[in-house]
Design a protein around this motif. Structure first.
Motif, mmCIF file in Angstrom:
data_model
loop_
_atom_site.group_PDB
_atom_site.id
_atom_site.type_symbol
_atom_site.label_atom_id
_atom_site.label_comp_id
_atom_site.label_asym_id
_atom_site.label_seq_id
_atom_site.Cartn_x
_atom_site.Cartn_y
_atom_site.Cartn_z
ATOM 1 N N THR A 159 98.765 -21.958 75.996
ATOM 2 C CA THR A 159 97.318 -21.792 76.122
ATOM 3 C C THR A 159 96.987 -20.700 77.127
ATOM 4 O OG1 THR A 159 96.925 -24.119 75.578
ATOM 5 C CG2 THR A 159 95.164 -22.968 76.731
ATOM 6 N N LEU A 160 97.707 -20.673 78.237
ATOM 7 C CA LEU A 160 97.482 -19.653 79.257
ATOM 8 C C LEU A 160 97.763 -18.260 78.720
ATOM 9 C CD1 LEU A 160 99.158 -21.445 82.305
ATOM 10 C CD2 LEU A 160 96.724 -20.929 82.080
ATOM 11 N N LYS A 161 98.894 -18.092 78.067
ATOM 12 C CA LYS A 161 99.277 -16.785 77.554
ATOM 13 C C LYS A 161 98.276 -16.282 76.521
ATOM 14 C CE LYS A 161 103.684 -16.115 76.635
ATOM 15 N NZ LYS A 161 105.074 -16.350 76.156
ATOM 16 N N LYS A 162 97.872 -17.152 75.623
ATOM 17 C CA LYS A 162 96.918 -16.752 74.594
ATOM 18 C C LYS A 162 95.556 -16.426 75.210
ATOM 19 C CE LYS A 162 94.946 -18.045 70.125
ATOM 20 N NZ LYS A 162 93.616 -17.497 70.437
ATOM 21 N N GLY A 163 95.107 -17.272 76.148
ATOM 22 C CA GLY A 163 93.811 -17.058 76.772
ATOM 23 C C GLY A 163 93.725 -15.734 77.496
ATOM 24 N N PHE A 164 94.792 -15.357 78.171
ATOM 25 C CA PHE A 164 94.800 -14.086 78.885
ATOM 26 C C PHE A 164 94.981 -12.918 77.925
ATOM 27 C CE2 PHE A 164 94.740 -16.602 82.565
ATOM 28 C CZ PHE A 164 94.580 -15.802 83.675
ATOM 29 N N ALA A 165 95.871 -13.061 76.950
ATOM 30 C CA ALA A 165 96.106 -11.983 75.987
ATOM 31 C C ALA A 165 94.842 -11.684 75.183
ATOM 32 C CB ALA A 165 97.242 -12.359 75.046
ATOM 33 N N ASP A 166 94.087 -12.713 74.829
ATOM 34 C CA ASP A 166 92.849 -12.518 74.075
ATOM 35 C C ASP A 166 91.839 -11.678 74.849
ATOM 36 O OD1 ASP A 166 93.834 -13.989 71.985
ATOM 37 O OD2 ASP A 166 92.681 -15.806 72.410
ATOM 38 N N ARG A 167 91.994 -11.623 76.158
ATOM 39 C CA ARG A 167 91.067 -10.868 77.005
ATOM 40 C C ARG A 167 91.691 -9.581 77.533
ATOM 41 N NH1 ARG A 167 90.317 -16.268 77.151
ATOM 42 N NH2 ARG A 167 88.154 -17.050 77.196
ATOM 43 N N GLY A 168 92.801 -9.188 76.932
ATOM 44 C CA GLY A 168 93.421 -7.925 77.299
ATOM 45 C C GLY A 168 94.244 -7.967 78.571
ATOM 46 N N MET A 289 92.552 -7.717 89.319
ATOM 47 C CA MET A 289 91.130 -8.013 89.450
ATOM 48 C C MET A 289 90.282 -6.923 88.807
ATOM 49 S SD MET A 289 90.551 -10.954 90.823
ATOM 50 C CE MET A 289 88.944 -10.955 91.627
ATOM 51 N N VAL A 290 90.689 -5.669 88.953
ATOM 52 C CA VAL A 290 89.962 -4.578 88.323
ATOM 53 C C VAL A 290 90.056 -4.697 86.805
ATOM 54 C CG1 VAL A 290 89.927 -2.084 87.956
ATOM 55 C CG2 VAL A 290 90.123 -3.004 90.261
ATOM 56 N N LYS A 291 91.241 -5.032 86.293
ATOM 57 C CA LYS A 291 91.394 -5.215 84.850
ATOM 58 C C LYS A 291 90.501 -6.350 84.352
ATOM 59 C CE LYS A 291 95.387 -5.155 82.828
ATOM 60 N NZ LYS A 291 96.800 -5.435 82.505
ATOM 61 N N MET A 292 90.478 -7.459 85.080
ATOM 62 C CA MET A 292 89.632 -8.572 84.673
ATOM 63 C C MET A 292 88.163 -8.176 84.707
ATOM 64 S SD MET A 292 89.536 -12.527 86.021
ATOM 65 C CE MET A 292 88.723 -12.193 87.590
ATOM 66 N N GLY A 293 87.802 -7.340 85.664
ATOM 67 C CA GLY A 293 86.428 -6.897 85.794
ATOM 68 C C GLY A 293 85.953 -6.015 84.656
ATOM 69 N N ARG A 294 86.858 -5.597 83.771
ATOM 70 C CA ARG A 294 86.492 -4.777 82.618
ATOM 71 C C ARG A 294 86.262 -5.600 81.357
ATOM 72 N NH1 ARG A 294 91.491 -0.540 83.500
ATOM 73 N NH2 ARG A 294 90.660 0.563 85.317
ATOM 74 N N ILE A 295 86.535 -6.900 81.422
ATOM 75 C CA ILE A 295 86.438 -7.728 80.218
ATOM 76 C C ILE A 295 84.997 -7.777 79.709
ATOM 77 C CG2 ILE A 295 86.733 -10.039 79.255
ATOM 78 C CD1 ILE A 295 88.905 -10.544 81.338
ATOM 79 N N GLY A 296 84.806 -7.351 78.482
ATOM 80 C CA GLY A 296 83.540 -7.518 77.790
ATOM 81 C C GLY A 296 82.312 -6.999 78.499
ATOM 82 N N VAL A 297 82.451 -5.951 79.299
ATOM 83 C CA VAL A 297 81.289 -5.473 80.052
ATOM 84 C C VAL A 297 80.258 -4.837 79.126
ATOM 85 C CG1 VAL A 297 82.578 -5.126 82.177
ATOM 86 C CG2 VAL A 297 82.380 -3.248 80.550
ATOM 87 N N ILE A 298 79.005 -4.887 79.546
ATOM 88 C CA ILE A 298 77.907 -4.231 78.836
ATOM 89 C C ILE A 298 77.488 -3.034 79.678
ATOM 90 C CG2 ILE A 298 75.581 -4.503 77.912
ATOM 91 C CD1 ILE A 298 76.055 -7.522 77.886
#
Length: 313
Positions: A159-168, A289-298
């Motif tokens: 679940t962890l691997k899929k959840g993170f991979a789905d978000r790049g 943290m920078v990578k996470m900060g790019r998820i789905g931004v508008i």
């Protein structure tokens, strides 16, 4: 290390940046605001510093907020929106224990005074590190998306691997960001299943160190939903690498922590940090943290810049 140094370290950490990153991401960039509003970052830094200096325990909740925002609809501030019928992300069970909203309200108020109408609530989630900014705020917030989309503390490695991979995000990002559990607290309800009913037969999780389990049982009695424990015992106010040492010794608090030992790649990185006392962890954490900060931004013409973080314009 003096108290001021520790405080400054925490303040920087909850601002979601350790290093200076110059790469653009989906229209974001470092220095999006300073040309027009050169005093913006000092204004945010001043508010955060004052708040954290009064209560250092508010550092981990701010960091947790960033994660809960980005993993649902991306980093666009939708978890801040309020619903009169209690059907927004903020009302979902995983978000009911979030705290620190009043800090963001203070930041937003100060920002509006300094540069009215130009800075989104999504961007003040990552204050005065030199992180990429330029986000717009989302207009939609749905309880069920947070209820089903946030990765629970009971998650297994798949679940962890899929959840993170789905978000790049990759496996290194998974372990690095799990390292944020080095600061903060948790309610007993988030892990009591490991102590008293792991397989539905009134048993304990056999992967949990027995001595550690016994200490947890002293603090969390059966049925206790509200008591709290430190996620990183003895070091829960200091951002360090002790989390990795604990997990390697089977003393990770959550099932999701223990799950990192069930994959060769995540286990290797975790043990590397544990054995080498984290020589690269702070750099790696900043990058993730920078990578996470790019998820789905508008960005650009999408979304809006809210006047008040809790309401669409």
């Amino acid at each position: 290390m003096g108290s001021l140094t520790v405080l400054l370290q925490l303040t920087l950490l909850v601002s979601f940046a350790i290093l200076i990153f110059q790469a653009n991401g989906q229209g974001l960039k470092v220095g999006f605001y300073p040309y027009k509003w050169p005093n913006l970052e000092p204004v945010i830094k001043d508010v955060i510093y004052k708040v954290i200096s009064e209560d250092r325990t508010l550092a981990p909740p701010l960091q947790r907020m960033h994660f809960h925002d980005c993993f649902i609809r991306g980093c666009e501030g939708s978890f801040l929106l309020e619903s009169p019928t209690k059907q927004a992300e903020k009302d979902a069970f995983p978000n009911l224990t979030l705290r620190g909203f009043q800090i963001l309200d203070k930041v937003k108020l100060a920002v509006e005074k300094a540069c009215s109408g130009d800075v989104s609530s999504a961007d003040i989630m990552g204050p005065f590190w030199e992180v990429e900014t330029g986000r717009k705020d989302g207009k939609v917030s749905i309880l069920n998306e947070a209820l089903t989309g946030l990765i629970p503390p009971s998650a297994n490695i798949s679940t962890l691997k899929k959840g993170f991979a789905d978000r790049g995000l990759n496996m290194k990002d998974l372990v690095v960001l799990s390292g944020s559990h080095t600061i903060g607290i948790s309610h007993c309800s988030s892990f009591s299943n490991r102590l008293y009913n792991f397989t539905g037969k009134n048993d304990a999780d056999p992967t949990l160190d027995s001595e550690y389990a016994a200490k947890l049982k002293q603090k969390c009695k059966p049925g206790d939903q509200n008591s709290i424990v430190e996620m990183d015992p003895g070091s829960f106010k200091t951002f360090d690498v002790s989390y990795f040492t604990l997990v390697a010794k089977r003393r990770g608090l959550f099932e999701s922590d223990a799950a990192l030992l069930n994959d060769g790649e995540t286990k290797a990185y975790l043990k590397f940090q544990a054995l080498n006392k984290g020589p690269t962890f702070f750099k790696d954490f900043g990058e993730s943290m920078v990578k996470m900060g790019r998820i789905g931004v508008i960005t650009g013409e999408g979304g809006e810049i809210r006047k008040v973080c809790t309401k669409v314009n």
